[in-house]
Each structure stands twice: as C-alpha cells, then as structure tokens.
Scaffold this motif. Sequence first.
Motif, PDB file in Angstrom:
ATOM      1  N   HIS A  33       3.946  12.444  -9.389  1.00  0.00           N
ATOM      2  CA  HIS A  33       4.838  11.307  -9.610  1.00  0.00           C
ATOM      3  C   HIS A  33       4.062  10.127 -10.218  1.00  0.00           C
ATOM      4  CE1 HIS A  33       6.539  13.620  -6.218  1.00  0.00           C
ATOM      5  NE2 HIS A  33       7.683  13.388  -6.836  1.00  0.00           N
ATOM      6  N   PRO A  34       3.582  10.293 -11.461  1.00  0.00           N
ATOM      7  CA  PRO A  34       2.810   9.201 -12.067  1.00  0.00           C
ATOM      8  C   PRO A  34       3.672   8.037 -12.544  1.00  0.00           C
ATOM      9  CG  PRO A  34       2.999  11.004 -13.614  1.00  0.00           C
ATOM     10  CD  PRO A  34       3.612  11.473 -12.303  1.00  0.00           C
ATOM     11  N   ARG A  35       4.971   8.286 -12.768  1.00  0.00           N
ATOM     12  CA  ARG A  35       5.902   7.248 -13.206  1.00  0.00           C
ATOM     13  C   ARG A  35       7.188   7.415 -12.418  1.00  0.00           C
ATOM     14  NH1 ARG A  35       6.341   7.070 -19.560  1.00  0.00           N
ATOM     15  NH2 ARG A  35       5.922   4.856 -19.386  1.00  0.00           N
ATOM     16  N   MET A  36       7.706   6.304 -11.904  1.00  0.00           N
ATOM     17  CA  MET A  36       8.954   6.340 -11.146  1.00  0.00           C
ATOM     18  C   MET A  36       9.740   5.073 -11.400  1.00  0.00           C
ATOM     19  SD  MET A  36       7.943   7.840  -7.407  1.00  0.00           S
ATOM     20  CE  MET A  36       6.463   6.878  -7.149  1.00  0.00           C
ATOM     21  N   THR A  37      11.046   5.185 -11.201  1.00  0.00           N
ATOM     22  CA  THR A  37      11.900   4.002 -11.238  1.00  0.00           C
ATOM     23  C   THR A  37      11.781   3.299  -9.883  1.00  0.00           C
ATOM     24  OG1 THR A  37      13.832   5.131 -10.344  1.00  0.00           O
ATOM     25  CG2 THR A  37      13.541   5.182 -12.748  1.00  0.00           C
ATOM     26  N   LEU A  38      12.290   2.098  -9.830  1.00  0.00           N
ATOM     27  CA  LEU A  38      12.281   1.360  -8.570  1.00  0.00           C
ATOM     28  C   LEU A  38      13.062   2.117  -7.493  1.00  0.00           C
ATOM     29  CD1 LEU A  38      11.451  -1.147  -7.028  1.00  0.00           C
ATOM     30  CD2 LEU A  38      13.448  -2.306  -7.956  1.00  0.00           C
ATOM     31  N   SER A  39      14.166   2.723  -7.874  1.00  0.00           N
ATOM     32  CA  SER A  39      14.974   3.507  -6.919  1.00  0.00           C
ATOM     33  C   SER A  39      14.193   4.696  -6.383  1.00  0.00           C
ATOM     34  CB  SER A  39      16.254   3.996  -7.586  1.00  0.00           C
ATOM     35  OG  SER A  39      17.051   2.915  -7.967  1.00  0.00           O
ATOM     36  N   GLU A  40      13.431   5.349  -7.242  1.00  0.00           N
ATOM     37  CA  GLU A  40      12.627   6.484  -6.806  1.00  0.00           C
ATOM     38  C   GLU A  40      11.518   6.047  -5.849  1.00  0.00           C
ATOM     39  OE1 GLU A  40      13.086   9.427 -10.678  1.00  0.00           O
ATOM     40  OE2 GLU A  40      11.609   7.783 -10.744  1.00  0.00           O
ATOM     41  N   VAL A  41      10.879   4.938  -6.160  1.00  0.00           N
ATOM     42  CA  VAL A  41       9.846   4.412  -5.262  1.00  0.00           C
ATOM     43  C   VAL A  41      10.453   4.072  -3.914  1.00  0.00           C
ATOM     44  CG1 VAL A  41       8.212   2.521  -4.857  1.00  0.00           C
ATOM     45  CG2 VAL A  41       8.380   3.555  -7.131  1.00  0.00           C
ATOM     46  N   ALA A  42      11.608   3.439  -3.923  1.00  0.00           N
ATOM     47  CA  ALA A  42      12.290   3.073  -2.667  1.00  0.00           C
ATOM     48  C   ALA A  42      12.620   4.313  -1.853  1.00  0.00           C
ATOM     49  CB  ALA A  42      13.545   2.285  -2.972  1.00  0.00           C
ATOM     50  N   ALA A  43      13.060   5.372  -2.512  1.00  0.00           N
ATOM     51  CA  ALA A  43      13.403   6.598  -1.803  1.00  0.00           C
ATOM     52  C   ALA A  43      12.151   7.254  -1.203  1.00  0.00           C
ATOM     53  CB  ALA A  43      14.091   7.576  -2.745  1.00  0.00           C
ATOM     54  N   ARG A  44      11.039   7.222  -1.934  1.00  0.00           N
ATOM     55  CA  ARG A  44       9.808   7.848  -1.433  1.00  0.00           C
ATOM     56  C   ARG A  44       9.161   7.031  -0.309  1.00  0.00           C
ATOM     57  NH1 ARG A  44       6.869  11.887  -3.888  1.00  0.00           N
ATOM     58  NH2 ARG A  44       4.949  10.789  -3.389  1.00  0.00           N
ATOM     59  N   THR A  45       9.365   5.729  -0.292  1.00  0.00           N
ATOM     60  CA  THR A  45       8.746   4.880   0.732  1.00  0.00           C
ATOM     61  C   THR A  45       9.699   4.530   1.861  1.00  0.00           C
ATOM     62  OG1 THR A  45       9.271   2.871  -0.499  1.00  0.00           O
ATOM     63  CG2 THR A  45       7.112   3.865  -0.905  1.00  0.00           C
ATOM     64  N   LEU A  59       0.825  -1.207   0.000  1.00  0.00           N
ATOM     65  CA  LEU A  59       0.000   0.000   0.000  1.00  0.00           C
ATOM     66  C   LEU A  59       0.858   1.255   0.000  1.00  0.00           C
ATOM     67  CD1 LEU A  59      -2.847  -1.052   2.455  1.00  0.00           C
ATOM     68  CD2 LEU A  59      -2.995  -0.800  -0.034  1.00  0.00           C
ATOM     69  N   GLU A  60       1.975   1.235   0.701  1.00  0.00           N
ATOM     70  CA  GLU A  60       2.895   2.372   0.686  1.00  0.00           C
ATOM     71  C   GLU A  60       3.427   2.623  -0.709  1.00  0.00           C
ATOM     72  OE1 GLU A  60       6.005   2.608   3.627  1.00  0.00           O
ATOM     73  OE2 GLU A  60       4.750   1.553   5.074  1.00  0.00           O
ATOM     74  N   VAL A  61       3.733   1.555  -1.420  1.00  0.00           N
ATOM     75  CA  VAL A  61       4.231   1.693  -2.793  1.00  0.00           C
ATOM     76  C   VAL A  61       3.153   2.325  -3.676  1.00  0.00           C
ATOM     77  CG1 VAL A  61       4.920   0.422  -4.871  1.00  0.00           C
ATOM     78  CG2 VAL A  61       5.926  -0.155  -2.649  1.00  0.00           C
ATOM     79  N   ILE A  62       1.926   1.855  -3.556  1.00  0.00           N
ATOM     80  CA  ILE A  62       0.831   2.421  -4.351  1.00  0.00           C
ATOM     81  C   ILE A  62       0.641   3.898  -4.030  1.00  0.00           C
ATOM     82  CG2 ILE A  62      -1.673   2.366  -4.697  1.00  0.00           C
ATOM     83  CD1 ILE A  62      -1.444  -0.714  -4.313  1.00  0.00           C
TER      84      ILE A  62
END
Length: 44
Positions: A31-43, A21-24
């Motif tokens: 931020h409609p599109r992100m790399t895996l690294s960006e998602v990791a940084a935001r979560t 749910l945090e990832v979603i």
Amino acid sequence: MQEEMLSEDSRDFVTALASGLEVIQAFDHEHPRMTLSEVAARTE
C-alpha cells in the motif's frame, strides 16, 4: 479564530503523535499510495 498549540506536556500531544505514527505505518510495500478514506479504514 486562534488555534491552540499542543504542548509536549499535553496528553493530546502524545495522542496526536500516536495517531500520526499509525498513519505512517499504514503505508507499506503493498500500500504505497492510498486515499484518505483508505488510510482511515486501515487505521480505524
């Protein structure tokens, strides 16, 4: 190697759901599109 399935009674199941749910929620209008690294940084 046999993968272990998470049962609904497992605390790991709840933790995995919360993480998903945090990832979603990391995706938004700005931020409609992100790399895996960006998602990791935001979560974190």
